[in-house]
Structures are given as structure tokens and as C-alpha cells.
Write a protein that holds these residues in place. Sequence first.
Motif, PDB file in Angstrom:
ATOM      1  N   ARG A  81       0.824  -1.212   0.000  1.00 29.13           N
ATOM      2  CA  ARG A  81       0.000   0.000   0.000  1.00 29.13           C
ATOM      3  C   ARG A  81       0.854   1.256   0.000  1.00 29.13           C
ATOM      4  N   ALA A  82       2.023   1.167   0.649  1.00 26.19           N
ATOM      5  CA  ALA A  82       2.867   2.350   0.786  1.00 26.19           C
ATOM      6  C   ALA A  82       3.899   2.481  -0.316  1.00 26.19           C
ATOM      7  N   LEU A  83       4.125   1.411  -1.060  1.00 24.91           N
ATOM      8  CA  LEU A  83       5.221   1.403  -2.021  1.00 24.91           C
ATOM      9  C   LEU A  83       4.721   1.007  -3.399  1.00 24.91           C
ATOM     10  N   TYR A 175      -6.717   0.824  10.615  1.00 23.35           N
ATOM     11  CA  TYR A 175      -5.894   1.719  11.419  1.00 23.35           C
ATOM     12  C   TYR A 175      -4.440   1.237  11.418  1.00 23.35           C
ATOM     13  N   PHE A 176      -4.252  -0.050  11.681  1.00 14.42           N
ATOM     14  CA  PHE A 176      -2.903  -0.613  11.701  1.00 14.42           C
ATOM     15  C   PHE A 176      -2.225  -0.447  10.345  1.00 14.42           C
ATOM     16  N   ALA A 177      -2.951  -0.761   9.274  1.00 16.17           N
ATOM     17  CA  ALA A 177      -2.380  -0.657   7.927  1.00 16.17           C
ATOM     18  C   ALA A 177      -2.014   0.786   7.591  1.00 16.17           C
ATOM     19  N   ASP A 178      -2.859   1.730   7.990  1.00 17.22           N
ATOM     20  CA  ASP A 178      -2.574   3.138   7.712  1.00 17.22           C
ATOM     21  C   ASP A 178      -1.313   3.610   8.439  1.00 17.22           C
ATOM     22  N   GLU A 179      -1.142   3.176   9.681  1.00 16.06           N
ATOM     23  CA  GLU A 179       0.045   3.580  10.437  1.00 16.06           C
ATOM     24  C   GLU A 179       1.311   2.968   9.834  1.00 16.06           C
ATOM     25  N   VAL A 184       6.372   3.202   6.614  1.00 15.36           N
ATOM     26  CA  VAL A 184       7.136   2.644   5.501  1.00 15.36           C
ATOM     27  C   VAL A 184       7.352   3.687   4.413  1.00 15.36           C
ATOM     28  N   ALA A 185       6.331   4.494   4.142  1.00 16.16           N
ATOM     29  CA  ALA A 185       6.478   5.525   3.122  1.00 16.16           C
ATOM     30  C   ALA A 185       7.555   6.522   3.525  1.00 16.16           C
ATOM     31  N   GLY A 186       7.636   6.834   4.815  1.00 12.34           N
ATOM     32  CA  GLY A 186       8.669   7.748   5.294  1.00 12.34           C
ATOM     33  C   GLY A 186      10.056   7.165   5.128  1.00 12.34           C
ATOM     34  N   LEU A 187      10.203   5.885   5.435  1.00 11.35           N
ATOM     35  CA  LEU A 187      11.502   5.238   5.291  1.00 11.35           C
ATOM     36  C   LEU A 187      11.903   5.146   3.823  1.00 11.35           C
ATOM     37  N   ALA A 188      10.936   4.821   2.978  1.00  6.85           N
ATOM     38  CA  ALA A 188      11.228   4.677   1.547  1.00  6.85           C
ATOM     39  C   ALA A 188      11.623   6.009   0.932  1.00  6.85           C
ATOM     40  N   LEU A 221      17.005   1.886  14.812  1.00  5.84           N
ATOM     41  CA  LEU A 221      17.646   2.697  13.783  1.00  5.84           C
ATOM     42  C   LEU A 221      16.643   3.494  12.964  1.00  5.84           C
ATOM     43  N   LEU A 222      15.372   3.261  13.184  1.00  2.00           N
ATOM     44  CA  LEU A 222      14.350   3.835  12.308  1.00  2.00           C
ATOM     45  C   LEU A 222      13.545   4.908  13.011  1.00  2.00           C
TER      46      LEU A 222
END
Length: 341
Positions: A81-83, A175-179, A184-188, A221-222
Motif C-alpha cells: 500500500r505504501a510502495l 488503522y494498523f495498515a494506515d500507520e 514505511v512511506a517515510g523510510l522509503a 535505527l528507524l
Amino acid sequence: MVDWSLAASTAAFLVRGGPQVPREEAEAAVAGLRELTVEAEGHVRELTGLGLDLPLLPGEVVDRPGWVRSAASGLDALTGRALPAAQGGPLGPILASGAGVQTGVVLAFLASRVLGQYDPFGGPEKTGQLLLVAPNVVAAQRAMDVSAHDFRLWVCLHECTHRLQFTAVPWLRDYFADEVERLVAGLAGRDADGLSDLVGKLPDVIKQAGRGRFGGGLVDLLQSPAERAVLDRLLALSTLLEGHADYVMDAVGPRVVPSVDTIRSRFTARRKGGGPFDRLLRALLGIDAKIRQYEEGAKFTRYVVDEVGMAGFNAVWTSPNTLPTRAEITDPAAWVRRLHG
């Protein structure tokens, strides 16, 4: 970011097969686990009051490669969903393949330890799937020398609690998927300097783990400032879910699992065991931090139920705003004051 198909095939190739079990015993274990999921969820519903109107369904019993394939599929559905597929440029496929191999190694390590799981994003239609890993359940039961029936039911109580958390609370899955999508989008989206910073910190994490100073694993680290709030919410939710399941399995246990005290004491000791290499890998993967989640979440649940009863505790499932914060997990009285005055 990850070639999940390659991750699954790598893990399936590397994972060990499990203990040698006579065919009749193996078939009995599989049939027993499938039936016990139905019985266990009935007990969980009676205690918690969750999902009383939902159909009682059996779980799926798998071997280690089966768990690997399911885990990779569920993670693919969650992170996808995020990538979007177009992300990554010309080097995207190469980087995804490298990450797929590395992830496969991690999945192979976990596949010999996971007893079961509820994956809210797994199954044929990605609507959720309850899995019990038969060889791991048998291996753990043998190693602890406890009743096979009692231990299998005890494990099913935990995993069925997770299934009810997601099926009886309609908003929780999204809710879990959105968080996760936000994190993940931020890390990517990190630039080269940000990714270099992550890699640069890895040796310190390894050194600390080697000295027995186990933190949160690679997740430590994240934690850039932009990601911290999302990560805190995810950690608080994960701690609640795991601790609630641990509380339920022990609260139901005395009525239906006669040897629950013995199982709990031996299982707790087993969670903390392992040789130096095993402990290092667990630290890097955050498994030791997850063990602390079980303990902290169970303490939170126990305190709230003692103070306001199970109905009062179930206010936690009303909306995202009623979930405990990370601070409230360790100070459950603050959550009780906020929700119940």
C-alpha cells in the motif's frame, strides 16, 4: 523495496524441516490444532465478550515453508500500500532482489520459532488468516516436557485472541495498515544521507547486542523525528495486542488448561533462552524487545481489568483515540483516568 517472492523462496530453501515425528502423531497434531482453534476461540469470547456474534472458524495448520509463504504474502499486501510498483527507478529491481534475499534469511530464522500467528492481511482474499505452525508447536512441547493437549490449547488461546482483536474491532485492521503505510512511506522516502546514517549506526547496535545490552533491535535505527510519533503509536498498539493475548491465555487457562502454571513458567524461561548467536540475532531482530511487550502489555491489561472490569477494559477498542499511548502502557492508571474519570 522487497521482492517478497524471492524472500519466500529464499526462506523456504534455508529453513529446517523440524522435528522427526511419526506420521500418525503428526496427523493427530494437525487435526488437534485445527479443532482446538474453534474450542479456544469460544473460551476467549466468553472471557472477553468480543465477537460473540461472529462465526467460529478453524485455523489453518502449516509447516515451516507454509508459514514462510503466508508471512511473505501478508507482508507484501501490507507494505504494498505504501510502495507503488513504479517507485525505485532503474535500480529498483536490483535493490528489491537484494532486500528479498536478506528478508528471506530473517524469515527462515523466524520460521523455526513462530508457534502461530493471526495475519490480518493474509489468506486467499487478504481478509485475515489464523495459522498454527505444527512442527514448532510439537518441538516446543517436547522441549518443555508438558502436556501436548494442554500446550496446544494454550497456544490456540493466544492466537485466537489476536484473531478476535481484528475481527471483532472493525476499525483496527485499517488503522494498523494506515500507520504502517505512514512509517514505511517515510523510510522509503529517505535520501542517500538518511540511508547512510542508518547503515552507519548498525555497528553500534551489533556491539551493544553482543554485550548483552538488547534494545529494540533494528527498529532502533528507524526513529527519525518525523517517524517517531507513528512508531510510538505502532509500538503501543503492538504491546497492547500481545499483552492482551498473553493475559487472556492465562486467565482462561486454569479452567481449561490444568497444567497452565507449569506451561507458563517453562515457556517464559524458554523465551529468554538460547545460545550467544541466537541471542544476538534475536536482539538485532527486536525479538527481545517483543518479549518485553508481552510483559508490559499483560501488566497493563491486568491492572485495567482489576480496576474497571473486562467491560471497562473493552473501552480500549472503541476508537483509535481510546488506545493507550506508550506512556500509558507503563502507567495504566493514567489510561483509566482518561477513559473512566
